[in-house]
Design a protein around this motif. Structure first.
Motif, mmCIF file in Angstrom:
data_model
loop_
_atom_site.group_PDB
_atom_site.id
_atom_site.type_symbol
_atom_site.label_atom_id
_atom_site.label_comp_id
_atom_site.label_asym_id
_atom_site.label_seq_id
_atom_site.Cartn_x
_atom_site.Cartn_y
_atom_site.Cartn_z
ATOM 1 N N GLN A 31 32.220 -45.471 61.913
ATOM 2 C CA GLN A 31 31.185 -44.494 62.265
ATOM 3 C C GLN A 31 31.267 -44.082 63.721
ATOM 4 O OE1 GLN A 31 27.554 -46.392 61.077
ATOM 5 N NE2 GLN A 31 27.796 -45.901 58.905
ATOM 6 N N LEU A 32 31.443 -45.063 64.619
ATOM 7 C CA LEU A 32 31.514 -44.746 66.034
ATOM 8 C C LEU A 32 32.762 -43.951 66.392
ATOM 9 C CD1 LEU A 32 30.214 -48.049 67.668
ATOM 10 C CD2 LEU A 32 29.066 -45.841 67.583
ATOM 11 N N GLU A 33 33.804 -44.075 65.549
ATOM 12 C CA GLU A 33 35.026 -43.325 65.820
ATOM 13 C C GLU A 33 34.784 -41.821 65.743
ATOM 14 O OE1 GLU A 33 38.304 -44.535 63.460
ATOM 15 O OE2 GLU A 33 38.152 -46.636 63.996
ATOM 16 N N LEU A 34 33.830 -41.395 64.886
ATOM 17 C CA LEU A 34 33.503 -39.973 64.782
ATOM 18 C C LEU A 34 33.034 -39.435 66.128
ATOM 19 C CD1 LEU A 34 31.592 -39.845 61.364
ATOM 20 C CD2 LEU A 34 33.869 -38.956 61.849
ATOM 21 N N LEU A 35 32.103 -40.152 66.761
ATOM 22 C CA LEU A 35 31.583 -39.700 68.052
ATOM 23 C C LEU A 35 32.647 -39.772 69.139
ATOM 24 C CD1 LEU A 35 27.995 -41.262 68.127
ATOM 25 C CD2 LEU A 35 28.678 -38.960 67.487
ATOM 26 N N GLN A 36 33.446 -40.821 69.097
ATOM 27 C CA GLN A 36 34.504 -40.963 70.100
ATOM 28 C C GLN A 36 35.520 -39.836 69.973
ATOM 29 O OE1 GLN A 36 35.933 -44.911 69.341
ATOM 30 N NE2 GLN A 36 34.193 -45.929 70.351
ATOM 31 N N GLU B 256 29.288 -30.744 64.847
ATOM 32 C CA GLU B 256 28.896 -29.803 63.793
ATOM 33 C C GLU B 256 30.081 -29.466 62.897
ATOM 34 O OE1 GLU B 256 27.164 -26.398 65.587
ATOM 35 O OE2 GLU B 256 25.488 -27.499 66.477
ATOM 36 N N ALA B 257 31.265 -29.330 63.507
ATOM 37 C CA ALA B 257 32.463 -29.059 62.711
ATOM 38 C C ALA B 257 32.776 -30.234 61.791
ATOM 39 C CB ALA B 257 33.646 -28.786 63.646
ATOM 40 N N MET B 258 32.580 -31.467 62.282
ATOM 41 C CA MET B 258 32.800 -32.652 61.451
ATOM 42 C C MET B 258 31.807 -32.693 60.290
ATOM 43 S SD MET B 258 33.553 -35.594 64.310
ATOM 44 C CE MET B 258 35.143 -35.736 65.121
ATOM 45 N N GLU B 259 30.557 -32.343 60.571
ATOM 46 C CA GLU B 259 29.544 -32.323 59.511
ATOM 47 C C GLU B 259 29.932 -31.328 58.416
ATOM 48 O OE1 GLU B 259 25.538 -33.484 62.117
ATOM 49 O OE2 GLU B 259 26.094 -31.380 61.809
ATOM 50 N N GLU B 260 30.395 -30.165 58.841
ATOM 51 C CA GLU B 260 30.788 -29.145 57.866
ATOM 52 C C GLU B 260 32.000 -29.603 57.048
ATOM 53 O OE1 GLU B 260 32.411 -24.550 57.799
ATOM 54 O OE2 GLU B 260 31.057 -25.179 59.425
ATOM 55 N N SER C 170 24.696 -34.994 57.876
ATOM 56 C CA SER C 170 24.130 -35.107 59.219
ATOM 57 C C SER C 170 24.690 -36.362 59.882
ATOM 58 C CB SER C 170 22.602 -35.192 59.148
ATOM 59 O OG SER C 170 22.053 -35.418 60.419
ATOM 60 N N ILE C 171 25.280 -36.174 61.070
ATOM 61 C CA ILE C 171 25.844 -37.299 61.818
ATOM 62 C C ILE C 171 24.895 -37.646 62.963
ATOM 63 C CG2 ILE C 171 27.776 -38.100 63.239
ATOM 64 C CD1 ILE C 171 29.609 -36.280 61.661
ATOM 65 N N ASP C 172 24.462 -38.882 63.005
ATOM 66 C CA ASP C 172 23.573 -39.347 64.075
ATOM 67 C C ASP C 172 24.340 -39.318 65.399
ATOM 68 O OD1 ASP C 172 22.248 -41.313 65.924
ATOM 69 O OD2 ASP C 172 20.826 -41.388 64.254
ATOM 70 N N ARG C 173 23.762 -38.596 66.400
ATOM 71 C CA ARG C 173 24.458 -38.408 67.674
ATOM 72 C C ARG C 173 24.554 -39.701 68.482
ATOM 73 N NH1 ARG C 173 24.772 -33.919 64.688
ATOM 74 N NH2 ARG C 173 25.121 -32.007 65.878
ATOM 75 N N ARG C 174 23.795 -40.771 68.112
ATOM 76 C CA ARG C 174 23.849 -42.035 68.857
ATOM 77 C C ARG C 174 24.706 -43.085 68.166
ATOM 78 N NH1 ARG C 174 17.814 -43.618 69.342
ATOM 79 N NH2 ARG C 174 17.896 -42.741 67.240
ATOM 80 N N THR D 6 23.311 -35.640 51.974
ATOM 81 C CA THR D 6 22.122 -35.271 51.195
ATOM 82 C C THR D 6 22.418 -34.081 50.301
ATOM 83 O OG1 THR D 6 21.357 -33.849 53.011
ATOM 84 C CG2 THR D 6 20.481 -36.103 52.922
ATOM 85 N N ARG D 7 21.692 -34.065 49.175
ATOM 86 C CA ARG D 7 21.772 -32.925 48.261
ATOM 87 C C ARG D 7 20.444 -32.174 48.349
ATOM 88 N NH1 ARG D 7 21.869 -33.164 41.602
ATOM 89 N NH2 ARG D 7 22.012 -30.903 41.258
ATOM 90 N N VAL D 8 20.521 -30.864 48.508
ATOM 91 C CA VAL D 8 19.319 -30.049 48.676
ATOM 92 C C VAL D 8 19.184 -29.105 47.483
ATOM 93 C CG1 VAL D 8 18.133 -28.381 50.155
ATOM 94 C CG2 VAL D 8 19.565 -30.160 51.177
ATOM 95 N N ARG D 9 17.960 -29.097 46.897
ATOM 96 C CA ARG D 9 17.658 -28.152 45.824
ATOM 97 C C ARG D 9 16.423 -27.336 46.218
ATOM 98 N NH1 ARG D 9 18.043 -31.654 40.323
ATOM 99 N NH2 ARG D 9 17.477 -33.356 41.714
ATOM 100 N N THR D 10 16.481 -26.036 45.933
ATOM 101 C CA THR D 10 15.433 -25.108 46.360
ATOM 102 C C THR D 10 14.671 -24.589 45.145
ATOM 103 O OG1 THR D 10 16.847 -24.429 48.199
ATOM 104 C CG2 THR D 10 14.989 -23.003 47.679
#
Length: 538
Positions: A8-13, A31-35, A54-58, A65-69
């Protein structure tokens, strides 16, 4: 690859490392990683699902998550990302259209293909962010000088490394036959910065007049401080140039300040411009005086300015003609660019011959139309009368000052002139009527019978036809074709019609026809005046 606590920390690094390397915001990389992770999850769970990551910035933890409208029943199209109000009641207490239901889903295992796809998304986003950064950096530098290093030459165009990007010096923006080799240092003017799909395009120039102005600003502290102002620049790149300057401090000579001690300041600019000869000229608000300065080193005997036509006639001594025109017309061409006037140069002998010819033509006009003898007609011309209208409608006292003219003679002259003009007007109107001119055009204010006849001969028969004309079609103008100015003759140009008058008359015709609302036009003019005042203040 699975998104586990171990990496997980490797993403931020990784995001921080990429951001530092490309000098962009780390948030954009995240944001590009999230996409990219969301895209990989869609390939696992279904492309029609609305999956977000969503990637926690810390901590670097990635949450899927799955979103339904909630939508109206008749609008339900995507069963994986939407549901009706009735279906939503299983998950939400009082669902209404527009509500969303978010549920967390297990992280995905990223295979080789998914990982490659994610990498491509991240690289694309990083490239876009880098291009945006470059554009934002250079767009505000347009109109300034930049130093760079030549990278290569492609079909005569020079590609220049300007630090955080590349710029292009096109072949036609180089001075003369300049040649550059890789790693050569180059100084150029940023002429334009454009945002394009392949990234920001920075266009350089070494032939622009603004380049010379900026060079002088760098070499002359008084220009940089605003004590001396550059009012106009005209260049024949690599050969010769003229620059007009003015000083706002009476104790400082603008020409001397730009030349510098022993020519040091101007010589620095000349060296940068490959030996281009520069004439530094004092600017003057009086156009004829300014033109005399602009034509240096030639001497000028007389200047006749026609402000309405934007033309100026310059008379020079016979021996000064070649100097005033310059080699291949260079001197007069640069003076014309500097003053923004069409310059007609003639010698004193040519001017005398022209005046004599005009005198003879006007004398003949009065002889034929007023039935006068040659001596009396010459008297009229000598007193400054140039046409019949002046004789017909001038105050009687102006005719009485002519030797040998009493009141009855003056009245007879005016009667003959008016009779001739009225007969000419009747003939012109009859000719126009035969061509089919309509009453709407005849009744329009500002058009004489001769003008109406000229319009009719050109196919303008009604007020509607007149209202569709462009100002230059009526008053004439100039068009640049392959670098040469070509004259466009106007229908009403022989009658002294100016562009401003043509614009006003055409707009009046459109208002009369109801094509333009006067209130809206007044509001637009007021807005334009306000913008002009604001630009002038800025």
């Amino acid at each position: 690859m699975a998104i586990t606590s171990a990496n997980q920390l490797e993403l931020l690094q990784t995001a921080e490392a990429v951001a530092r390397e490309k000098m962009i915001d780390p948030g954009l990389v995240v944001e590009a990683m999230e996409e990219s992770l969301a895209r990989a999850a869609k390939s696992r769970y279904g492309a029609e699902m609305d999956i977000r990551v969503s990637i926690d910035r810390r901590t670097g933890k990635a949450t899927f998550t799955r979103v339904r409208t909630v939508v109206e029943e008749e609008e339900l199209e995507n069963y994986q990302a939407e549901f009706t109000v009735e279906q939503a009641k299983q998950y939400l207490a009082d669902p209404v259209v527009g509500d969303t239901f978010v549920e967390e889903i297990p992280p995905v295992e990223m295979g080789r293909i998914a990982a490659q796809s994610a990498k491509q998304v991240i690289l694309q986003k990083v490239r876009e962010a880098e291009r945006d950064r470059q554009y934002e950096e250079f767009k505000d530098r347009a109109g300034t000088i930049i130093n760079g290093t030549v990278k290569r030459e492609e079909y005569g165009n020079v590609i220049v490394d300007v630090g955080r990007g590349e710029a292009v010096l096109r072949r036609n923006e180089k001075i003369g036959r300049e040649a550059y080799r890789p790693n050569d240092r180059i100084r150029a003017f940023i002429k334009d910065v454009r945002r394009e799909s392949r990234g920001p395009q920075i266009f350089l120039s070494r032939t622009a007049p603004e380049f010379m102005a900026e060079l002088f600003k760098m070499e002359v502290p008084e220009i940089y401080d605003g004590i001396i102002d550059i009012k106009a620049v005209a260049r024949d790149p690599g050969s010769r140039a003229k620059i007009a300057v003015i000083s706002y401090d009476g104790s400082i000579d603008p020409v001397g300040a730009c030349v510098g001690m022993r020519g040091s300041r101007v010589q620095a600019v000349v060296n940068e411009l490959q030996g281009e000869k520069i004439d530094i000229i004092p600017w003057n608000e009086d156009q004829p005086t300014f033109l005399v300065n602009a034509l240096q080193p030639a001497e000028v005997s007389k200047v006749v300015l026609d402000e309405e036509a934007g033309k100026i006639e310059v008379v020079v001594p016979d021996e000064q003609l070649s100097l005033a025109i310059g080699r291949r017309g260079q001197n007069v061409r640069l003076a014309s660019q500097l003053t923004n006037l069409d310059i007609d140069i003639m010698t004193e002998a040519e001017e005398s011959e022209r005046r004599q010819k005009e005198f003879e033509i006007r004398t003949k006009l009065f002889i034929e139309t007023l039935d006068l003898d040659e001596f009396f007609a010459q008297l009229l011309v000598s007193e400054g009368f140039t046409n019949l209208e002046e004789v017909a409608y001038v105050e009687l006292d102006e005719l009485l000052v002519i030797d040998g003219v009493d009141e009855s003679t003056a009245e007879e002259l005016q009667a003959r002139a008016r009779d001739f003009i009225e007969a000419k007007n009747r003939a012109a109107m009859e000719a126009a009527r035969e061509l089919g001119v309509q009453d709407s055009l005849v009744a329009f204010d500002g058009l004489t019978p001769q003008m109406i006849e000229a319009l009719a001969k050109d196919g303008v028969l009604s007020l509607e036809d007149f209202a569709t004309c462009a100002d230059w079609e009526l008053a004439g103008g100039w068009t640049t074709v392959e670098g040469e100015r070509v004259k466009d003759d106007g229908i009403l140009e022989p009658f002294g019609m100016t562009l401003e008058t043509a614009q006003d008359m055409v707009m009046t015709a459109r208002i009369v026809l109801g094509w333009v609302d006067p209130a809206e036009l007044a509001a637009e003019n007021e807005e334009t005046e306000t913008e002009t005042e604001e630009e002038a203040e800025a």
